[in-house]
Design an enzyme around this catalytic site. Structure first.
Site, short mmCIF file in Angstrom:
data_model
loop_
_atom_site.label_atom_id
_atom_site.label_comp_id
_atom_site.label_asym_id
_atom_site.label_seq_id
_atom_site.Cartn_x
_atom_site.Cartn_y
_atom_site.Cartn_z
N GLU A 116 0.83 -1.22 0.00
CA GLU A 116 0.00 0.00 0.00
C GLU A 116 0.86 1.26 0.00
O GLU A 116 0.37 2.35 0.32
CB GLU A 116 -0.96 0.02 1.20
N HIS A 140 -2.95 2.29 8.28
CA HIS A 140 -4.00 1.44 7.68
C HIS A 140 -4.21 0.22 8.57
O HIS A 140 -3.25 -0.49 8.90
CB HIS A 140 -3.58 1.01 6.28
N HIS A 142 -7.14 -3.15 9.72
CA HIS A 142 -8.31 -3.95 9.36
C HIS A 142 -9.24 -4.00 10.58
O HIS A 142 -9.30 -5.00 11.29
CB HIS A 142 -7.88 -5.35 8.92
N GLU A 170 -18.20 12.35 22.25
CA GLU A 170 -16.97 13.07 21.90
C GLU A 170 -16.49 12.80 20.47
O GLU A 170 -15.51 13.41 20.03
CB GLU A 170 -15.90 12.77 22.94
N HIS A 211 -12.86 -3.77 3.79
CA HIS A 211 -11.40 -3.93 3.91
C HIS A 211 -10.85 -3.34 5.22
O HIS A 211 -10.19 -4.04 5.97
CB HIS A 211 -10.73 -3.29 2.68
#
Ligand code: 13P
Ligand code: ZN
Length: 275
Positions: A116, A140, A142, A170, A211
């Site tokens: 990525e 990133h 999952h 919040e 994803h």
């Protein structure tokens, strides 16, 4: 200074382990990148090798030319980062055009930066400009509950933002600009990187349908805290929907406006629609 002794590297390793302990990084799932400060490059420069080959990034990020990044390796497990960071992570430099990278440290048993990398670097490029250099971390993960919600909520920024804001008072203070949503796309390439980085112009969080999520922050605490807050809110929503499909009471648009005034945040009206 040895790379592993640098404070930013310790912070990077801790964040990988925190993410693993949250259950967001099965196998090699997820990736992390950090844009080094000039003084951090100076601290570790003597421990770096500048004789590695240049490789194409797979996209062009001229706004990051000559910058240094610490990134997780492709196929590496977050679970192992704390045990063997030199095998799991690498420090890379970008060339003068922002089209190629070379590895200066790490991945000691071979390998390459995360698949990525185009998404990370295109997000960094947008965030560096939009935050005037303040944002340095792209993360990133999952995240289970956000992924679950991408099967039952419409894949629209307005809906994800509003539903998640309602789940914890919040939340609008933590992500006032909202959450972007990317439809399902093939991961790992330039196309999904382009779509995600467009959203990063406006948001600090982008959901990838079925994803996971991308978050941006100034430092490790901010990026991790954002991921954690959004995912916790998603967990509450999943629990709520599991009890019954409707709410007996909730936080209303006028409540959000009052909250925004008190907490001095701007909440875009597009998220405060009447249902
Ligand atoms: P990498 O192991 O290449 O970082 O890929 C993991 C991932 O989550 C892809 O989206
Ligand atoms: Zn992924």
């Amino acid at each position: 200074m040895k790379v592993l002794d640098a404070k930013f590297v310790q912070g990077f390793i801790r964040m990988c382990d925190d993410g693993w302990q949250q259950g967001w990084h099965e196998r090699n799932g997820g990736n992390l990148s950090y844009r080094l400060k000039e003084e951090e490059v100076r601290q570790v420069r003597t421990a770096l090798s500048f004789d590695g080959a240049w490789h194409p990034i797979g996209t062009s990020v001229p706004g990051l030319s000559g910058e240094f990044f610490m990134v997780t390796g492709s196929g590496k497990y977050f679970r192992n980062v704390i045990l063997d960071p030199e095998d799991s992570l690498c420090l890379i430099e970008l060339d003068g055009k922002g089209e190629n990278y070379r590895i200066l440290w790490g991945l000691c048993h071979g390998g390459r930066p995360t698949s990525e990398l185009p998404s990370h670097l295109m997000n960094h490029e947008v965030k560096k400009r939009a935050s005037k250099g303040a944002h340095r971390v792209i993360y990133h993960a999952h995240t289970t509950n956000i992924i679950a919600l991408t099967f039952v909520l419409p894949l629209k920024s307005e809906v994800f933002t509003r539903e998640l804001w309602e789940m914890a008072t919040e939340c609008p203070v933590v992500f006032p600009s909202g959450i972007g949503v990317v439809d399902w796309m093939v991961p790992g390439g330039r196309e999904i990187a382009v779509e995600t980085s467009k959203l990063m112009e406006e948001y600090d969080v982008a959901v990838w349908a079925h994803h996971g999520m991308f978050c941006s922050g100034e430092d490790f605490d901010q990026a991790f805290g954002l991921m954690h807050t959004v995912e916790k809110s998603a967990e509450i929503l999943v629990k709520m929907l599991s009890i019954r499909p409707d709410k007996l009471q909730t936080i209303l648009p006028e409540d959000f406006r009052n909250l925004a005034r008190e907490f001095k945040v701007t909440l875009p009206e597009k998220f405060l629609y009447e249902k």
